[in-house]
Design a protein around this motif. Structure first.
Motif, short mmCIF file in Angstrom:
data_model
loop_
_atom_site.label_atom_id
_atom_site.label_comp_id
_atom_site.label_asym_id
_atom_site.label_seq_id
_atom_site.Cartn_x
_atom_site.Cartn_y
_atom_site.Cartn_z
N LEU A 275 85.99 -10.77 -44.47
CA LEU A 275 85.58 -10.38 -43.12
C LEU A 275 84.07 -10.20 -43.13
N GLN A 276 83.35 -11.09 -42.48
CA GLN A 276 81.90 -11.13 -42.56
C GLN A 276 81.23 -10.28 -41.47
N VAL A 277 80.10 -9.69 -41.83
CA VAL A 277 79.31 -8.88 -40.90
C VAL A 277 78.09 -9.69 -40.48
N ARG A 278 77.78 -9.69 -39.19
CA ARG A 278 76.62 -10.41 -38.68
C ARG A 278 75.77 -9.49 -37.82
N LEU A 279 74.49 -9.78 -37.80
CA LEU A 279 73.56 -9.05 -36.94
C LEU A 279 73.30 -9.88 -35.70
N ALA A 280 73.50 -9.30 -34.52
CA ALA A 280 73.28 -10.04 -33.28
C ALA A 280 71.81 -10.44 -33.13
N ASP A 281 70.91 -9.60 -33.63
CA ASP A 281 69.47 -9.87 -33.53
C ASP A 281 68.83 -9.63 -34.90
N PRO A 282 68.96 -10.60 -35.83
CA PRO A 282 68.44 -10.40 -37.18
C PRO A 282 66.94 -10.10 -37.21
N ASN A 297 84.65 -2.65 -50.31
CA ASN A 297 85.83 -3.27 -49.72
C ASN A 297 86.13 -2.75 -48.32
N ASP A 298 85.14 -2.13 -47.68
CA ASP A 298 85.33 -1.57 -46.34
C ASP A 298 84.23 -2.08 -45.40
N PRO A 299 84.28 -3.36 -45.01
CA PRO A 299 83.24 -3.90 -44.13
C PRO A 299 83.23 -3.26 -42.74
N ILE A 300 84.39 -2.83 -42.27
CA ILE A 300 84.44 -2.21 -40.94
C ILE A 300 83.72 -0.87 -40.94
N GLY A 301 84.01 -0.04 -41.94
CA GLY A 301 83.32 1.25 -42.03
C GLY A 301 81.83 1.06 -42.21
N PHE A 302 81.46 0.08 -43.03
CA PHE A 302 80.04 -0.22 -43.23
C PHE A 302 79.38 -0.63 -41.92
N ARG A 304 80.23 -0.02 -38.85
CA ARG A 304 80.14 1.10 -37.91
C ARG A 304 78.99 2.03 -38.30
N ALA A 305 78.80 2.24 -39.60
CA ALA A 305 77.70 3.10 -40.05
C ALA A 305 76.35 2.46 -39.74
N VAL A 306 76.24 1.15 -39.95
CA VAL A 306 75.00 0.46 -39.64
C VAL A 306 74.71 0.54 -38.14
N ALA A 307 75.73 0.29 -37.34
CA ALA A 307 75.56 0.35 -35.89
C ALA A 307 75.10 1.74 -35.45
N ALA A 308 75.67 2.78 -36.05
CA ALA A 308 75.27 4.14 -35.70
C ALA A 308 73.82 4.40 -36.08
N HIS A 317 85.41 -9.21 -34.01
CA HIS A 317 85.89 -10.47 -33.43
C HIS A 317 86.83 -11.13 -34.43
N GLU A 318 87.45 -12.23 -34.01
CA GLU A 318 88.37 -12.94 -34.90
C GLU A 318 87.65 -13.48 -36.14
N ASP A 319 86.40 -13.85 -35.97
CA ASP A 319 85.68 -14.46 -37.09
C ASP A 319 84.70 -13.53 -37.76
N GLY A 320 84.76 -12.22 -37.47
CA GLY A 320 83.87 -11.29 -38.13
C GLY A 320 83.50 -10.09 -37.29
N ILE A 321 82.51 -9.36 -37.77
CA ILE A 321 82.04 -8.15 -37.08
C ILE A 321 80.58 -8.37 -36.69
N VAL A 322 80.26 -8.09 -35.44
CA VAL A 322 78.91 -8.27 -34.95
C VAL A 322 78.28 -6.92 -34.64
N ILE A 323 77.09 -6.67 -35.21
CA ILE A 323 76.36 -5.42 -34.97
C ILE A 323 75.26 -5.71 -33.96
N SER A 324 75.27 -4.96 -32.88
CA SER A 324 74.28 -5.12 -31.83
C SER A 324 73.56 -3.81 -31.61
N ALA A 325 72.33 -3.90 -31.12
CA ALA A 325 71.54 -2.71 -30.81
C ALA A 325 71.08 -2.81 -29.36
N PRO A 326 70.93 -1.66 -28.67
CA PRO A 326 70.53 -1.69 -27.26
C PRO A 326 69.10 -2.21 -27.10
#
Length: 326
Positions: A275-282, A297-302, A304-308, A317-326
Motif C-alpha cells: 500500500l503506497q503513500v503519495r504526496l499530493a504536492d511533493p 508495516n503500518d502505512p495508514i498510521g504513518f 495519518r501522522a504525516v498529514a497531521a 484510495h484503491e491504489d494507495g494513500i494520498v497526503i494533502s495539505a490545505p
C-alpha cells in the motif's frame, strides 16, 4: 535449552542437539531455537556446521540407542532428541565438522539473497557471519577457502562479520569496496543519487572509493561516490547512540525520524509496503521535517501522522494513500 555457559555443554554440543531436532522434524516449530540463536552470534555458524556434519553423516539415519525402558522417559537437555543419540552426534560433529567446513569453504559458491517489498530478511552466512537484508534489497555472496566477497546489488544491508584476519570480508557496491576489520556495519546503495552510505555500529572498516582509502570506526557515517570519480567523499559524521538506533531501526521494523524530510520518510515506508503513500504536492511537502517513531508495516498510521504534521488530510484510495495539505 540452556546456554553452553550455564549447562556445561559447548556451543557445538548445543548446536548438534538443535541440528538433530530440526532433522527429526524439519517442518515443525522448534520453541526456543530463535532465542538460543539470538543469545550469541556464534551460534548461527555453529548450527550451520552441525547441520552440514549431520547431512554428511546421513541425516536422520542415526539409531535411537536408548533401552526400551527409557523410551517413555522425558528426553534430557535436548528436548525430543534421545540423549545418547545427541551425544553421539555431538561427538561426530567434533570429528566431521572440520570436514564439512572444508567441503563447503574449499568450493566457492555464489548465493543470492533478496528481500521483497514488505520483507526484511536476517540470514546466517556459511562463515559464521550474518546479514540483514532490507526490503527491496539484494546481496550476492561468495564465500570460499580464501575469499569472502559480498556485492550489494541494490538497497540496504546490515552486516555482522565473523572476523578472520587471514580472509577479509569485503562488501562491493559499484566502485566502492568496504573491508571489514571486525565489525558491525550498514551499507546503503543510493544509486539514484550516485552515493554509497556506510555506517559503522561496532569495530571499524576501510572504505576504498574515489581513489582514496578512508577508515571509519564505531559511530562514524560517511557517503562515498558510487562510481570511480574524483567526486569528494562527504565529511565523516560522528553519530550519537540515539541517532545510530534510529538509523538501524529498520532491522526491528521501526522507522524513527528526527527531522528527516517527509519525502525520504515516504520513500522508506513505500519500500516496506504494497500500500503506497503519495504526496499530493511533493514540491511543497517533500522537504518538510518529520519527527516520531512509526511501524514500518503500518502505512495508514504513518500517513495519518504525516498529514497531521502538515495540518492536512490522508485519503485512502484503491491504489494507495494520498497526503494533502490545505
Amino acid at each position: 535449552m540452556t546456554s553452553g555457559g550455564d549447562s556445561g555443554f559447548t556451543v557445538e554440543d548445543e548446536a548438534a542437539a538443535w541440528a538433530a531436532r530440526i532433522d527429526a522434524a524439519p517442518s515443525a516449530a522448534h520453541p526456543g531455537l530463535e532465542e538460543w540463536l539470538k543469545a550469541d552470534p556464534a551460534r548461527a555458524g555453529a548450527l550451520l556446521r552441525a547441520q552440514a556434519a549431520l547431512a554428511m553423516l546421513g541425516g536422520g539415519s542415526l539409531e535411537d540407542t536408548r533401552a526400551p525402558s527409557e523410551t517413555t522417559k522425558p528426553a534430557e537437555d535436548a528436548g525430543s532428541v534421545p540423549r545418547k543419540r545427541w551425544r553421539w552426534l555431538a561427538g561426530a560433529v567434533g570429528l566431521a565438522a572440520s570436514l564439512a567446513a572444508l567441503a563447503f569453504l574449499d568450493l566457492p559458491r555464489d548465493e543470492t539473497f533478496e528481500a521483497d517489498r514488505g520483507e526484511v530478511r536476517a540470514l546466517a552466512l556459511r562463515d559464521g557471519s550474518a546479514v540483514s537484508v532490507d526490503a527491496g534489497s539484494r546481496v550476492d555472496v561468495r564465500i570460499g577457502k580464501d575469499t569472502r566477497v559480498t556485492r550489494l546489488v541494490r538497497g540496504k544491508a546490515l552486516f555482522h562479520v565473523a572476523h578472520d584476519p587471514g580472509k577479509p570480508f569485503r562488501v562491493i557496491v559499484g566502485d566502492v569496496t568496504i573491508t571489514d576489520i571486525g565489525t558491525v556495519f550498514q551499507v546503503t546503495d543510493d544509486a539514484e543519487a550516485g552515493f554509497v552510505d556506510v555506517l559503522v555500529s561496532e569495530g571499524a572498516v576501510d572504505v576504498e572509493a574515489g581513489g582514496a582509502r578512508t577508515r571509519l570506526v564505531a559511530g562514524n557515517r560517511a557517503r562515498f561516490p558510487r562510481a570511480a570519480s574524483k567526486a569528494p567523499v562527504s565529511p565523516i559524521q560522528t553519530m550519537s547512540a540515539a541517532a545510530m538506533d534510529r538509523a538501524l531501526g529498520w532491522t526491528s521494523g521501526q522507522l524513527e525520524l528526527d527531522g528527516e524530510p517527509i519525502g525520504e520518510a515516504v520513500s522508506e515506508m513505500n519500500r516496506h509496503n504494497h500500500l503506497q503513500v503519495r504526496l499530493a504536492d511533493p514540491a511543497r511537502l517533500a522537504g518538510e521535517p518529520l519527527y516520531g517513531a512509526f511501524r514500518l508495516n503500518d502505512p495508514i498510521g504513518f500517513a495519518r501522522a504525516v498529514a497531521a504534521s502538515v495540518e492536512g488530510t490522508a485519503t485512502i484510495h484503491e491504489d494507495g494513500i494520498v497526503i494533502s495539505a490545505p
